[in-house]
Motif scaffolding. Structure first.
Motif, short mmCIF file in Angstrom:
data_model
loop_
_atom_site.label_atom_id
_atom_site.label_comp_id
_atom_site.label_asym_id
_atom_site.label_seq_id
_atom_site.Cartn_x
_atom_site.Cartn_y
_atom_site.Cartn_z
N ASN A 29 2.98 13.19 10.55
CA ASN A 29 2.72 14.46 11.23
C ASN A 29 2.59 15.62 10.24
O ASN A 29 1.77 16.52 10.42
N GLN A 52 6.81 8.55 10.78
CA GLN A 52 6.05 9.35 11.75
C GLN A 52 6.16 10.83 11.43
O GLN A 52 5.19 11.59 11.60
N MET A 53 7.32 11.24 10.95
CA MET A 53 7.49 12.64 10.56
C MET A 53 6.56 12.99 9.40
O MET A 53 5.89 14.03 9.41
N LYS A 78 -0.84 15.38 8.87
CA LYS A 78 -1.83 15.86 9.84
C LYS A 78 -1.86 17.39 9.85
O LYS A 78 -2.93 18.01 9.90
N GLU A 79 -0.69 18.01 9.81
CA GLU A 79 -0.61 19.46 9.83
C GLU A 79 -1.25 20.05 8.57
O GLU A 79 -1.93 21.10 8.64
N ARG A 139 13.21 11.75 14.85
CA ARG A 139 12.44 12.87 14.30
C ARG A 139 13.32 14.13 14.24
O ARG A 139 13.30 14.87 13.24
N PRO A 167 8.35 21.06 12.90
CA PRO A 167 7.30 21.25 11.89
C PRO A 167 7.57 22.42 10.95
O PRO A 167 7.12 22.40 9.79
N SER A 185 -5.85 8.72 15.23
CA SER A 185 -4.45 8.36 14.97
C SER A 185 -4.31 7.82 13.55
O SER A 185 -5.33 7.56 12.85
#
Length: 500
Positions: free
Chosen positions: A457, A453-454, A460-461, A342, A399, A492
């Motif tokens: 995320n 995964q990045m 999600k943000e 990441r 992020p 998740s």
């Protein structure tokens, strides 16, 4: 130069680092005994002091880094008979002692290169400095602090302690050691149980032996480092480093014999990294839980779920402050692997971004946050090389970099100076000071998981900000290349890859 504070084991406190010679640093680190393969525990000191070297060089110091090779094989430790590890292992492997030494020295050098460690300025060997060790022993004898018995020479600890602080580094008390040190067979020739060997008479079966004024024999373990450090760094130098397990007896004995030979403390700053445990237990052959570096890289050990790349191990070690205990587990290594992937993905993004502005106002709060996260990195390194805190700040920047790339944060929200600082911080700290290399981040499957995964995320943000357009865009573009995301009931997100 910046004010660097180092925890000095000698005084048990942090001290401002002031080298003996302005602009120059002499650093000695105890190297390996090359009688077998290096294991996971060996990785920590050499990675730790590689970062120390890199940071000192970044601060502008010219560093002479000396790291020795113990190839004479002799150890004399508390509660243990003198043992010739090199000769013992050579017999088992049916090799000449120097053939064995060369084999494991080559393997050690290979492992250090995998970790991206900078090579030392000088790498002396114990067998290459027998003359220097004999001369130092002669000086100690002339000053009355060593005695010869039957061809062996011992350092008189009790006499030394009468006028010097024996235990200054380890905090041990001589009277307690005299009471608790057990008698060993064949050591009744010593005046005191705590006396240590400077030179040992070689028995007939001993392969490695050299001529000396006291007959054929071989050097004690402790005299090697004292003689070699003095030759290349002087009677007193700046930093002496090694694992915490070397504080006693090795470093304590080095201090005693060097102080008698040269009249002063051999090093001004003593640094010791803590140990690596495995699932909470000390690593050692007696526990049957040692992991060699080749096993770590290949995964060929029943304790390992998979192979772990050298950079993953390096990153795992640097996630914890060097003076703290570090516990190995497969779960910890796998988490480190994902975290490193990441970070590296964010680093690469940061280097590809370009700053532009259409004259709109800077986001002062965001700009201030980014500057703080970047400017704290040198503060952390100046506070006893706090690599864990540096990495924590880099994770906080991830992020922000992702949002700059995705457009959720507009480039004009950062000033040009702050944007340049952001780019420079990633490259300076992750690559140049922490020494992370991109080409050994694990296999392609692990790298793909890290990238996905990045992106998950980032999605999600975006959803948390109610930016559903960006959230849908990430999901749809992944689907177009065969990656399907699934929002699970527990909040998740899982993914599946559709293969042709």
């Amino acid at each position: 130069m910046s004010e660097l504070k180092i925890y000095n084991s000698l005084h048990r406190q942090k001290e401002v680092f002031t080298p003996i010679h302005p602009g120059h640093v002499g650093m000695y680190v105890c190297g390996p005994t090359v009688s077998g393969e290096s294991h996971l525990g060996h990785a920590r000191p050499y990675i730790t002091f590689d970062v120390v070297l890199r940071y000192l060089q970044f601060l502008g110091y010219k560093v002479r880094y000396v790291r020795n090779i113990t190839d004479a094989g002799h150890f004399e430790e508390e509660g243990r008979e003198a043992e010739d590890k090199v000769s013992k292992k050579a017999l088992l492997e049916k090799l000449e002692p120097m053939e064995l030494v060369q084999k494991y020295t080559n393997l050690y050098h290979w492992a250090m290169l995998q970790f991206n460690n900078i090579e030392p300025s000088i790498e002396p060997t114990a067998t290459g400095h027998i003359i220097e060790q004999i001369e130092m022993i002669k000086t100690i004898m002339e000053k009355g602090y060593a005695y010869e018995v039957n061809g062996s020479v011992y350092f008189d600890v009790k006499k030394y302690a009468a006028s010097h602080d024996y235990g200054i580094l380890s905090g041990r008390v001589l009277e307690d050691m005299l009471e608790t040190t057990r008698e060993l067979e064949g050591q009744d020739e010593k005046r005191n149980k705590v006396d240590f060997a400077l030179w040992k008479k070689a028995p007939p079966e001993h392969i490695m032996r050299w001529a000396s004024p006291w007959g054929e024999g071989f050097p004690g373990w402790h005299i090697e480092c004292s003689a070699m450090s003095a030759k290349y760094l002087g009677d007193q130098f700046d930093i002496h480093g090694g694992g915490m397990d070397l504080q006693f007896p090795h470093h304590e004995c080095e201090i005693a014999q060097s102080e008698i030979a040269h009249g002063e403390m051999m090093a001004r700053y003593w640094m010791h990294n803590n140990m690596i445990t495995i699932n909470g237990r000390k690593m050692g052959k007696s526990y049957g839980n040692t992991l060699t570096l080749t096993e770590m890289f290949s995964g060929n050990n029943p304790q390992l779920d998979k192979a772990y790349g050298p950079m993953v191990i390096r990153f795992f070690i640097l996630q914890t402050h060097y003076r703290s205990t570090l516990d190995f587990s497969n779960e910890a290594l796998q988490a480190a692997e994902k975290g490193l992937n990441r970070l590296w993905a964010a680093y690469e993004l940061s280097q590809k971004l370009t700053w532009s502005s259409d004259g709109q106002a800077i986001n002062e709060e965001l700009d201030k946050q980014v500057r703080r996260l970047c400017e704290e990195c040198p503060e952390f390194m100046n506070d006893d090389f706090s690599t864990a805190k540096v990495l924590a700040n880099l994770f906080e920047l991830v992020p922000i970099v992702n949002s700059l790339k995705g457009g959720q944060i507009k480039m004009h929200e950062l000033s040009e100076d702050t944007f340049r600082l952001l780019q420079e911080t990633w490259k300076l700290y992750l690559v140049e000071i922490l020494g992370i290399k991109m080409e050994v981040l694990g296999n392609d499957e692990d790298l793909l998981d890290g990238v996905l995964q990045m992106l998950i995320n980032m999605r999600k943000e975006a959803k948390a900000r109610k930016d559903y357009a960006t959230s849908d865009k990430i999901r749809n573009e992944l689907l177009s290349v065969g990656v399907q995301l699934k929002d699970e009931k527990d909040g998740s997100v899982s993914y599946s890859i559709q293969k042709d």
